[in-house]
Design a protein around this motif. Structure first.
Motif, PDB file in Angstrom:
ATOM      1  N   ASN A   1       0.852  -1.185   0.000  1.00 56.75           N
ATOM      2  CA  ASN A   1       0.000   0.000   0.000  1.00 56.75           C
ATOM      3  C   ASN A   1       0.895   1.245   0.000  1.00 56.75           C
ATOM      4  O   ASN A   1       1.066   1.901   1.025  1.00 56.75           O
ATOM      5  N   PRO A   2       1.469   1.591  -1.159  1.00 57.93           N
ATOM      6  CA  PRO A   2       2.452   2.684  -1.201  1.00 57.93           C
ATOM      7  C   PRO A   2       1.819   4.047  -0.940  1.00 57.93           C
ATOM      8  O   PRO A   2       0.630   4.250  -1.209  1.00 57.93           O
ATOM      9  N   PRO A   3       2.614   4.990  -0.429  1.00 58.14           N
ATOM     10  CA  PRO A   3       2.097   6.344  -0.215  1.00 58.14           C
ATOM     11  C   PRO A   3       1.927   7.062  -1.546  1.00 58.14           C
ATOM     12  O   PRO A   3       2.564   6.724  -2.542  1.00 58.14           O
ATOM     13  N   ARG A   4       1.081   8.064  -1.558  1.00 54.85           N
ATOM     14  CA  ARG A   4       0.912   8.908  -2.741  1.00 54.85           C
ATOM     15  C   ARG A   4       2.064   9.913  -2.771  1.00 54.85           C
ATOM     16  O   ARG A   4       2.393  10.516  -1.760  1.00 54.85           O
ATOM     17  N   LEU A   5       2.692  10.078  -3.923  1.00 60.07           N
ATOM     18  CA  LEU A   5       3.775  11.043  -4.097  1.00 60.07           C
ATOM     19  C   LEU A   5       3.228  12.303  -4.736  1.00 60.07           C
ATOM     20  O   LEU A   5       2.625  12.255  -5.808  1.00 60.07           O
ATOM     21  N   ILE A   6       3.457  13.439  -4.071  1.00 58.70           N
ATOM     22  CA  ILE A   6       2.994  14.734  -4.559  1.00 58.70           C
ATOM     23  C   ILE A   6       4.218  15.577  -4.860  1.00 58.70           C
ATOM     24  O   ILE A   6       4.962  15.963  -3.964  1.00 58.70           O
ATOM     25  N   ASP A   7       4.449  15.852  -6.138  1.00 61.01           N
ATOM     26  CA  ASP A   7       5.594  16.637  -6.599  1.00 61.01           C
ATOM     27  C   ASP A   7       5.152  18.088  -6.729  1.00 61.01           C
ATOM     28  O   ASP A   7       4.279  18.402  -7.528  1.00 61.01           O
ATOM     29  N   VAL A   8       5.749  18.982  -5.934  1.00 57.34           N
ATOM     30  CA  VAL A   8       5.299  20.373  -5.873  1.00 57.34           C
ATOM     31  C   VAL A   8       6.121  21.308  -6.761  1.00 57.34           C
ATOM     32  O   VAL A   8       5.971  22.525  -6.689  1.00 57.34           O
ATOM     33  N   ARG A   9       6.964  20.760  -7.624  1.00 55.73           N
ATOM     34  CA  ARG A   9       7.747  21.598  -8.528  1.00 55.73           C
ATOM     35  C   ARG A   9       6.859  22.142  -9.637  1.00 55.73           C
ATOM     36  O   ARG A   9       5.701  21.770  -9.758  1.00 55.73           O
TER      37      ARG A   9
ATOM     38  N   ILE B   1       9.501  11.147 -10.269  1.00 61.16           N
ATOM     39  CA  ILE B   1       9.408   9.770  -9.791  1.00 61.16           C
ATOM     40  C   ILE B   1       8.165   9.154 -10.429  1.00 61.16           C
ATOM     41  O   ILE B   1       7.078   9.748 -10.371  1.00 61.16           O
ATOM     42  N   PRO B   2       8.303   7.982 -11.047  1.00 61.30           N
ATOM     43  CA  PRO B   2       7.131   7.357 -11.667  1.00 61.30           C
ATOM     44  C   PRO B   2       5.993   7.204 -10.656  1.00 61.30           C
ATOM     45  O   PRO B   2       6.207   6.826  -9.509  1.00 61.30           O
ATOM     46  N   GLY B   3       4.801   7.542 -11.103  1.00 57.62           N
ATOM     47  CA  GLY B   3       3.623   7.433 -10.252  1.00 57.62           C
ATOM     48  C   GLY B   3       3.323   8.673  -9.430  1.00 57.62           C
ATOM     49  O   GLY B   3       2.273   8.753  -8.792  1.00 57.62           O
ATOM     50  N   SER B   4       4.220   9.657  -9.437  1.00 63.99           N
ATOM     51  CA  SER B   4       3.971  10.878  -8.663  1.00 63.99           C
ATOM     52  C   SER B   4       2.971  11.758  -9.391  1.00 63.99           C
ATOM     53  O   SER B   4       2.772  11.644 -10.598  1.00 63.99           O
ATOM     54  N   ARG B   5       2.334  12.646  -8.636  1.00 64.61           N
ATOM     55  CA  ARG B   5       1.364  13.584  -9.181  1.00 64.61           C
ATOM     56  C   ARG B   5       1.908  14.996  -9.017  1.00 64.61           C
ATOM     57  O   ARG B   5       2.449  15.335  -7.976  1.00 64.61           O
ATOM     58  N   ASN B   6       1.735  15.826 -10.030  1.00 60.78           N
ATOM     59  CA  ASN B   6       2.235  17.196  -9.999  1.00 60.78           C
ATOM     60  C   ASN B   6       1.174  18.132  -9.431  1.00 60.78           C
ATOM     61  O   ASN B   6       0.102  18.298 -10.009  1.00 60.78           O
TER      62      ASN B   6
ATOM     63  N   ARG C   1      -0.364   9.893   4.727  1.00 62.64           N
ATOM     64  CA  ARG C   1       0.684   9.002   4.235  1.00 62.64           C
ATOM     65  C   ARG C   1       1.417   9.597   3.034  1.00 62.64           C
ATOM     66  O   ARG C   1       2.439   9.087   2.603  1.00 62.64           O
ATOM     67  N   ALA C   2       0.906  10.681   2.475  1.00 63.28           N
ATOM     68  CA  ALA C   2       1.502  11.287   1.280  1.00 63.28           C
ATOM     69  C   ALA C   2       2.928  11.755   1.563  1.00 63.28           C
ATOM     70  O   ALA C   2       3.260  12.154   2.675  1.00 63.28           O
ATOM     71  N   VAL C   3       3.757  11.669   0.525  1.00 63.75           N
ATOM     72  CA  VAL C   3       5.136  12.157   0.595  1.00 63.75           C
ATOM     73  C   VAL C   3       5.275  13.272  -0.428  1.00 63.75           C
ATOM     74  O   VAL C   3       4.933  13.106  -1.596  1.00 63.75           O
ATOM     75  N   LEU C   4       5.772  14.419   0.040  1.00 61.56           N
ATOM     76  CA  LEU C   4       5.945  15.595  -0.813  1.00 61.56           C
ATOM     77  C   LEU C   4       7.348  15.604  -1.402  1.00 61.56           C
ATOM     78  O   LEU C   4       8.317  15.298  -0.711  1.00 61.56           O
ATOM     79  N   VAL C   5       7.439  15.968  -2.672  1.00 67.05           N
ATOM     80  CA  VAL C   5       8.706  15.922  -3.398  1.00 67.05           C
ATOM     81  C   VAL C   5       8.932  17.246  -4.118  1.00 67.05           C
ATOM     82  O   VAL C   5       7.988  17.825  -4.664  1.00 67.05           O
ATOM     83  N   CYS C   6      10.177  17.711  -4.123  1.00 67.67           N
ATOM     84  CA  CYS C   6      10.570  18.855  -4.952  1.00 67.67           C
ATOM     85  C   CYS C   6      12.012  18.609  -5.387  1.00 67.67           C
ATOM     86  O   CYS C   6      12.488  17.472  -5.350  1.00 67.67           O
ATOM     87  N   HIS C   7      12.715  19.651  -5.781  1.00 67.10           N
ATOM     88  CA  HIS C   7      14.089  19.470  -6.248  1.00 67.10           C
ATOM     89  C   HIS C   7      15.041  19.121  -5.105  1.00 67.10           C
ATOM     90  O   HIS C   7      15.826  18.191  -5.214  1.00 67.10           O
ATOM     91  N   SER C   8      14.943  19.872  -4.001  1.00 69.39           N
ATOM     92  CA  SER C   8      15.900  19.680  -2.904  1.00 69.39           C
ATOM     93  C   SER C   8      15.250  19.374  -1.564  1.00 69.39           C
ATOM     94  O   SER C   8      15.930  18.978  -0.627  1.00 69.39           O
ATOM     95  N   GLY C   9      13.949  19.575  -1.445  1.00 69.26           N
ATOM     96  CA  GLY C   9      13.237  19.387  -0.184  1.00 69.26           C
ATOM     97  C   GLY C   9      12.703  20.683   0.393  1.00 69.26           C
ATOM     98  O   GLY C   9      11.817  20.666   1.239  1.00 69.26           O
TER      99      GLY C   9
END
Length: 197
Positions: free
Chosen positions: A26-34, A44-49, A69-77
């Motif tokens: 049950n992987p977390p949802r990846l949210i890319d905020v770039r 990252i494959p499967g991430s949402r922008n 459970r979501a994990v937020l992603v950007c270039h550096s954090g």
């Protein structure tokens, strides 16, 4: 909330841990905020922008489509940390941020979906700020008052570091080069609901 009334910084998750979580049942949802342009270049494959500026404007609406459970992603954090604080203010504390962002993910050799190469927003800020400072210092040999342009950029960068915001980055993110495909609230909500981009 912290003593100052601000939401705490989101917890960090490293690349190895995130890879294990994504491989779990049950992987977390990846949210890319770039920006959409940065996202299209590599993600990252499967991430949402969900661009940070859109998240800032509609955090309360987006909160309903995310869980802790979501994990937020950007270039550096850095931007992901800002997004985490926005969502905590909207009533969703406990989100995590990918430590080191997409840069750490790429350095670890983790899988990336790639598209048209673009410079990261942080790199664009360094180029523009450095060019303005260099140009104003060189110009100040002939026009001494030009040194104040360099001082203004230095003051702006200092404020950006202290406030953990970047006006130049926000302006650059609005350039057509960084916009990429159209990303509005409806598009983002559809992607979050259906599993699309």
């Amino acid at each position: 909330m912290t003593a100052a009334g601000n939401p705490p910084n989101p917890a960090a998750v490293d690349t190895a841990t995130l890879r294990r979580l994504l491989d779990a049942g049950n992987p977390p949802r990846l949210i890319d905020v770039r920006t959409p342009g940065e996202f299209d270049a590599a993600h990252i494959p499967g991430s949402r922008n969900v661009p940070l500026d859109l998240l800032r404007a509609h955090g309360d609406v987006l909160r309903a489509h995310l869980d802790e459970r979501a994990v937020l992603v950007c270039h550096s954090g850095r931007r992901a940390g800002q997004a985490g604080r926005v969502l905590a203010d909207a009533g969703l504390p406990g989100l995590r941020v990918l430590a080191g962002g997409i840069s750490a993910w790429q350095d670890a050799g983790a899988p990336l979906a790639t598209g048209k190469p673009r410079w990261a927003l942080e790199r664009q800020v360094r180029l523009v700020a450095g060019s303005i400072v260099l140009g104003s210092v060189l110009t100040s040999a002939r026009l001494p008052r030009a040194k104040w342009v360099a001082a203004g950029i230095g003051a702006g960068l200092t404020y950006a570091a202290l406030s953990n915001t970047c006006a130049m980055g926000m302006l650059l993110s609005r350039l057509p080069y960084n916009r990429g495909p159209r990303t509005d609230l409806t598009t983002v909500l559809d992607a979050l609901a259906t599993g699309g981009r």
